[in-house]
Motif scaffolding. Structure first.
Motif, PDB file in Angstrom:
ATOM      1  N   CYS A  21       0.869  -1.174   0.000  1.00 15.77           N
ATOM      2  CA  CYS A  21       0.000   0.000   0.000  1.00 15.77           C
ATOM      3  C   CYS A  21       0.904   1.221   0.000  1.00 15.77           C
ATOM      4  O   CYS A  21       1.552   1.516   1.010  1.00 15.77           O
ATOM      5  CB  CYS A  21      -0.914   0.002   1.213  1.00 15.77           C
ATOM      6  SG  CYS A  21      -1.942   1.487   1.363  1.00 15.77           S
ATOM      7  N   TRP A  35      -5.405  -2.865   7.200  1.00 16.42           N
ATOM      8  CA  TRP A  35      -5.865  -3.653   6.051  1.00 16.42           C
ATOM      9  C   TRP A  35      -7.245  -4.203   6.382  1.00 16.42           C
ATOM     10  O   TRP A  35      -7.456  -4.737   7.478  1.00 16.42           O
ATOM     11  CB  TRP A  35      -4.929  -4.822   5.753  1.00 16.42           C
ATOM     12  CG  TRP A  35      -3.638  -4.451   5.117  1.00 16.42           C
ATOM     13  CD1 TRP A  35      -2.424  -4.341   5.734  1.00 16.42           C
ATOM     14  CD2 TRP A  35      -3.403  -4.171   3.728  1.00 16.42           C
ATOM     15  NE1 TRP A  35      -1.453  -4.000   4.818  1.00 16.42           N
ATOM     16  CE2 TRP A  35      -2.026  -3.895   3.590  1.00 16.42           C
ATOM     17  CE3 TRP A  35      -4.212  -4.135   2.592  1.00 16.42           C
ATOM     18  CZ2 TRP A  35      -1.445  -3.582   2.353  1.00 16.42           C
ATOM     19  CZ3 TRP A  35      -3.644  -3.816   1.372  1.00 16.42           C
ATOM     20  CH2 TRP A  35      -2.276  -3.542   1.262  1.00 16.42           C
ATOM     21  N   TYR A  93      -8.899  -6.649  -1.039  1.00 13.54           N
ATOM     22  CA  TYR A  93      -8.180  -6.142   0.128  1.00 13.54           C
ATOM     23  C   TYR A  93      -7.958  -4.640  -0.023  1.00 13.54           C
ATOM     24  O   TYR A  93      -7.472  -4.181  -1.066  1.00 13.54           O
ATOM     25  CB  TYR A  93      -6.846  -6.869   0.284  1.00 13.54           C
ATOM     26  CG  TYR A  93      -7.018  -8.252   0.854  1.00 13.54           C
ATOM     27  CD1 TYR A  93      -7.603  -9.268   0.097  1.00 13.54           C
ATOM     28  CD2 TYR A  93      -6.617  -8.552   2.151  1.00 13.54           C
ATOM     29  CE1 TYR A  93      -7.786 -10.535   0.627  1.00 13.54           C
ATOM     30  CE2 TYR A  93      -6.791  -9.816   2.683  1.00 13.54           C
ATOM     31  CZ  TYR A  93      -7.377 -10.801   1.913  1.00 13.54           C
ATOM     32  OH  TYR A  93      -7.554 -12.065   2.447  1.00 13.54           O
ATOM     33  N   CYS A  95      -6.434  -0.976   1.838  1.00 12.69           N
ATOM     34  CA  CYS A  95      -5.629  -0.349   2.874  1.00 12.69           C
ATOM     35  C   CYS A  95      -6.276   0.977   3.262  1.00 12.69           C
ATOM     36  O   CYS A  95      -6.975   1.596   2.456  1.00 12.69           O
ATOM     37  CB  CYS A  95      -4.186  -0.149   2.440  1.00 12.69           C
ATOM     38  SG  CYS A  95      -3.928   0.828   0.951  1.00 12.69           S
TER      39      CYS A  95
END
Length: 123
Positions: A21, A35, A93, A95
């Protein structure tokens, strides 16, 4: 603050991936980071968080012992090393930045979010 997550992909069960990230704008080294993931049809789920210094880390029980969160403040980048992946880890996913805290499990505590990277784990 702008966040760009990368590193997702397709992997077989038991395999590994490392997510990154990259942050720009703001003062990365003073922010806690986290996360989260979202599987199809489900809410955002906490995965891991790290304090501004990197000294404190927090994990959901479902990933503890398999995932490792870390950060490099010199590179304005946070990482998530994911080992022993399972099909149930399949998700997008994300961040996120928590400007005022030390790494919360609650999505509402985070001020900025990246666009996410897809992780698919095949059985």
């Amino acid at each position: 603050v702008q966040l760009q997550a990368s590193g997702g992909g397709l992997v077989q069960a038991g395999g590994s991936l490392r997510l990154s990230c990259a942050a720009s704008g703001g003062t990365f080294s003073s922010y806690a980071m986290g996360w989260f993931r979202q599987a199809p049809g489900k809410e955002h789920e906490f995965v891991a968080a790290i304090s501004w210094s990197g000294d404190s880390t927090y994990y959901d029980n479902s990933v503890k012992g398999r995932f490792t969160i870390s950060r490099d403040n010199a590179k304005n980048t946070m990482y998530l090393q994911m080992n022993s992946l399972k099909p149930e880890d399949t998700a997008v996913y994300f961040c996120a930045v928590d400007r005022t805290g030390y790494g919360s499990r609650l999505p509402g505590a985070y001020d900025y979010w990246g666009k996410g990277t897809l992780v698919t784990v095949s059985s």
